[in-house]
Design a protein around this motif. Structure first.
Motif, PDB file in Angstrom:
ATOM      1  N   LEU A 106       2.388   5.722  -7.423  1.00 13.39           N
ATOM      2  CA  LEU A 106       1.262   6.004  -8.314  1.00 13.39           C
ATOM      3  C   LEU A 106       0.296   7.059  -7.789  1.00 13.39           C
ATOM      4  N   ASN A 107       0.568   7.579  -6.616  1.00 13.40           N
ATOM      5  CA  ASN A 107      -0.328   8.555  -5.981  1.00 13.40           C
ATOM      6  C   ASN A 107      -1.706   7.978  -5.698  1.00 13.40           C
ATOM      7  N   TYR A 108      -1.814   6.654  -5.568  1.00 10.71           N
ATOM      8  CA  TYR A 108      -3.078   6.042  -5.200  1.00 10.71           C
ATOM      9  C   TYR A 108      -3.329   6.342  -3.727  1.00 10.71           C
ATOM     10  N   LYS A 109      -4.570   6.413  -3.350  1.00 10.10           N
ATOM     11  CA  LYS A 109      -4.950   6.763  -1.978  1.00 10.10           C
ATOM     12  C   LYS A 109      -5.229   5.503  -1.170  1.00 10.10           C
ATOM     13  N   SER A 110      -5.244   5.682   0.147  1.00 10.66           N
ATOM     14  CA  SER A 110      -5.582   4.573   1.038  1.00 10.66           C
ATOM     15  C   SER A 110      -6.345   5.134   2.231  1.00 10.66           C
ATOM     16  N   TYR A 111      -6.937   4.225   2.972  1.00  9.73           N
ATOM     17  CA  TYR A 111      -7.573   4.607   4.232  1.00  9.73           C
ATOM     18  C   TYR A 111      -7.335   3.496   5.238  1.00  9.73           C
ATOM     19  N   ASN A 112      -7.488   3.813   6.493  1.00  4.75           N
ATOM     20  CA  ASN A 112      -7.272   2.835   7.557  1.00  4.75           C
ATOM     21  C   ASN A 112      -8.582   2.159   7.926  1.00  4.75           C
ATOM     22  N   ALA A 113      -8.514   0.845   8.077  1.00  4.28           N
ATOM     23  CA  ALA A 113      -9.645   0.050   8.575  1.00  4.28           C
ATOM     24  C   ALA A 113      -9.081  -0.789   9.722  1.00  4.28           C
ATOM     25  N   GLY A 114      -9.208  -0.265  10.910  1.00  3.99           N
ATOM     26  CA  GLY A 114      -8.590  -0.935  12.052  1.00  3.99           C
ATOM     27  C   GLY A 114      -7.085  -0.808  11.937  1.00  3.99           C
ATOM     28  N   VAL A 146       0.835  -1.201   0.000  1.00  2.00           N
ATOM     29  CA  VAL A 146       0.000   0.000   0.000  1.00  2.00           C
ATOM     30  C   VAL A 146       0.872   1.254   0.000  1.00  2.00           C
ATOM     31  N   ASP A 147       1.886   1.292   0.870  1.00  5.56           N
ATOM     32  CA  ASP A 147       2.789   2.449   0.903  1.00  5.56           C
ATOM     33  C   ASP A 147       3.484   2.643  -0.443  1.00  5.56           C
ATOM     34  N   GLY A 148       3.890   1.530  -1.063  1.00  2.00           N
ATOM     35  CA  GLY A 148       4.539   1.611  -2.367  1.00  2.00           C
ATOM     36  C   GLY A 148       3.627   2.187  -3.440  1.00  2.00           C
ATOM     37  N   MET A 149       2.377   1.745  -3.466  1.00  2.00           N
ATOM     38  CA  MET A 149       1.421   2.251  -4.469  1.00  2.00           C
ATOM     39  C   MET A 149       1.113   3.732  -4.233  1.00  2.00           C
ATOM     40  N   GLU A 150       1.054   4.126  -2.977  1.00  4.77           N
ATOM     41  CA  GLU A 150       0.833   5.546  -2.671  1.00  4.77           C
ATOM     42  C   GLU A 150       1.999   6.389  -3.183  1.00  4.77           C
ATOM     43  N   CYS A 151       3.208   5.924  -2.939  1.00  2.00           N
ATOM     44  CA  CYS A 151       4.407   6.667  -3.320  1.00  2.00           C
ATOM     45  C   CYS A 151       4.607   6.694  -4.838  1.00  2.00           C
ATOM     46  N   CYS A 188      -5.354  -2.118   9.486  1.00  2.13           N
ATOM     47  CA  CYS A 188      -5.023  -2.434   8.099  1.00  2.13           C
ATOM     48  C   CYS A 188      -5.191  -1.200   7.222  1.00  2.13           C
ATOM     49  N   LYS A 189      -4.200  -0.937   6.346  1.00  5.40           N
ATOM     50  CA  LYS A 189      -4.326   0.124   5.356  1.00  5.40           C
ATOM     51  C   LYS A 189      -4.958  -0.474   4.111  1.00  5.40           C
ATOM     52  N   ILE A 190      -5.996   0.172   3.601  1.00  4.95           N
ATOM     53  CA  ILE A 190      -6.728  -0.295   2.429  1.00  4.95           C
ATOM     54  C   ILE A 190      -6.400   0.622   1.251  1.00  4.95           C
ATOM     55  N   LEU A 191      -5.883   0.031   0.179  1.00  5.93           N
ATOM     56  CA  LEU A 191      -5.577   0.785  -1.031  1.00  5.93           C
ATOM     57  C   LEU A 191      -6.856   1.050  -1.805  1.00  5.93           C
ATOM     58  N   THR A 192      -6.979   2.244  -2.369  1.00  6.84           N
ATOM     59  CA  THR A 192      -8.103   2.532  -3.260  1.00  6.84           C
ATOM     60  C   THR A 192      -7.546   2.940  -4.625  1.00  6.84           C
ATOM     61  N   HIS A 193      -7.937   2.191  -5.615  1.00  7.96           N
ATOM     62  CA  HIS A 193      -7.546   2.448  -6.996  1.00  7.96           C
ATOM     63  C   HIS A 193      -8.449   3.561  -7.531  1.00  7.96           C
TER      64      HIS A 193
END
Length: 192
Positions: free
Chosen positions: A142-150, A135-140, A152-157
Motif C-alpha cells: 500500500l506504500n504506507y510509511k513506517s518509522y522505527n521506535a526502538g 508493517v513490511d507488508g503494508m509498506e510493500c 519496533c517498526k511503527i506503521l503510519t496510515h
C-alpha cells in the motif's frame, strides 16, 4: 486528505467493510497480487502449505494478499490500559473477520489463511513457525510509511497516523473470487 498511491499489485483499492450490517467496527480492506519481495516472504512463512489443502483444478489461481487496517480510537504507540484494551478490541474484530473470510474461501475449495497480528504466525496452516511482518507488508502493498521506535517498526496510515491496526489474510484462489467476496461484505460501497 492524503492517500497512499495504489501499487502495481493492487487489484482492489482499499475499501471499508464490516463483518455484519449495523457494526461500527470497520476494516479497510484491499486485494493484491504478491510482488516478488512479498512472494519471498509468503513462501518463507507458508512454505508449500497453500498447495496441500486444495483439491480442484488450480487453473487461473494466484497467491493474493488481503491486507486490512482498522482505525484505532487510540494512538497505538502510547502506553496504558486503555491502549491495551483498544488493541484487544481491534484484534477481536480482525480475528472474527479473518476467520469468516477464510472460511468462506475454503468452503469454495480455495486455500486461505490469516495472520495473528500478535504473533505474526498463520492461524489455520499447521507446521508454520515463521513470522510475517505486517508493517513490511503494508509498506510493500500500500506504500504506507513506517518509522522505527526502538526495536519496533511503527506503521503510519496516510489518514490515521499511528492510530492504525494492520493485519493480513492470504489466499490461493482466482482473483475474481477473492474480489467478489470482499465486495459481498456490508459497507463495501464506502470508499476509504
Amino acid at each position: 486528505m492524503s492517500m497512499a498511491h495504489p501499487t502495481a499489485s493492487t487489484l482492489l483499492a482499499p475499501r471499508e467493510v464490516v463483518l455484519q450490517i449495523g457494526s461500527t467496527d470497520a476494516l479497510e480492506v484491499s486485494v493484491h497480487t504478491l510482488p516478488r519481495q512479498l512472494l519471498r516472504e509468503f513462501r518463507h512463512v507458508f512454505s508449500d502449505e497453500y498447495l496441500a489443502d486444495t483439491s480442484s483444478s488450480r487453473e487461473g489461481w494466484e497467491i493474493l494478499a488481503i491486507p486490512t487496517n482498522q482505525h484505532a480510537k487510540e494512538d497505538l504507540v502510547a502506553i496504558g490500559d486503555h491502549v491495551e484494551a483498544e488493541k484487544d478490541r481491534l484484534l477481536n474484530v480482525f480475528m472474527g473477520f479473518g476467520k469468516d473470510f477464510c472460511q468462506k474461501l475454503r468452503e469454495k475449495g480455495y486455500w486461505a489463511d490469516y495472520i495473528d497480528p500478535c504473533s505474526g504466525l498463520p492461524m489455520l496452516s499447521t507446521n508454520c513457525n515463521k513470522v510475517y511482518s505486517e508493517v513490511d507488508g503494508m509498506e510493500c502493498l500500500l506504500n504506507y510509511k513506517s518509522y522505527n521506535a526502538g526495536f519496533c517498526k511503527i506503521l503510519t496510515h496516510p489518514r490515521w497516523g499511528s492510530s492504525v491496526y494492520p493485519a493480513t489474510m492470504f489466499a490461493f484462489a482466482p482473483s475474481a473470487a477473492v474480489v467478489e467476496l470482499v465486495k459481498a461484505y456490508p459497507g463495501f460501497e464506502t470508499k476509504v
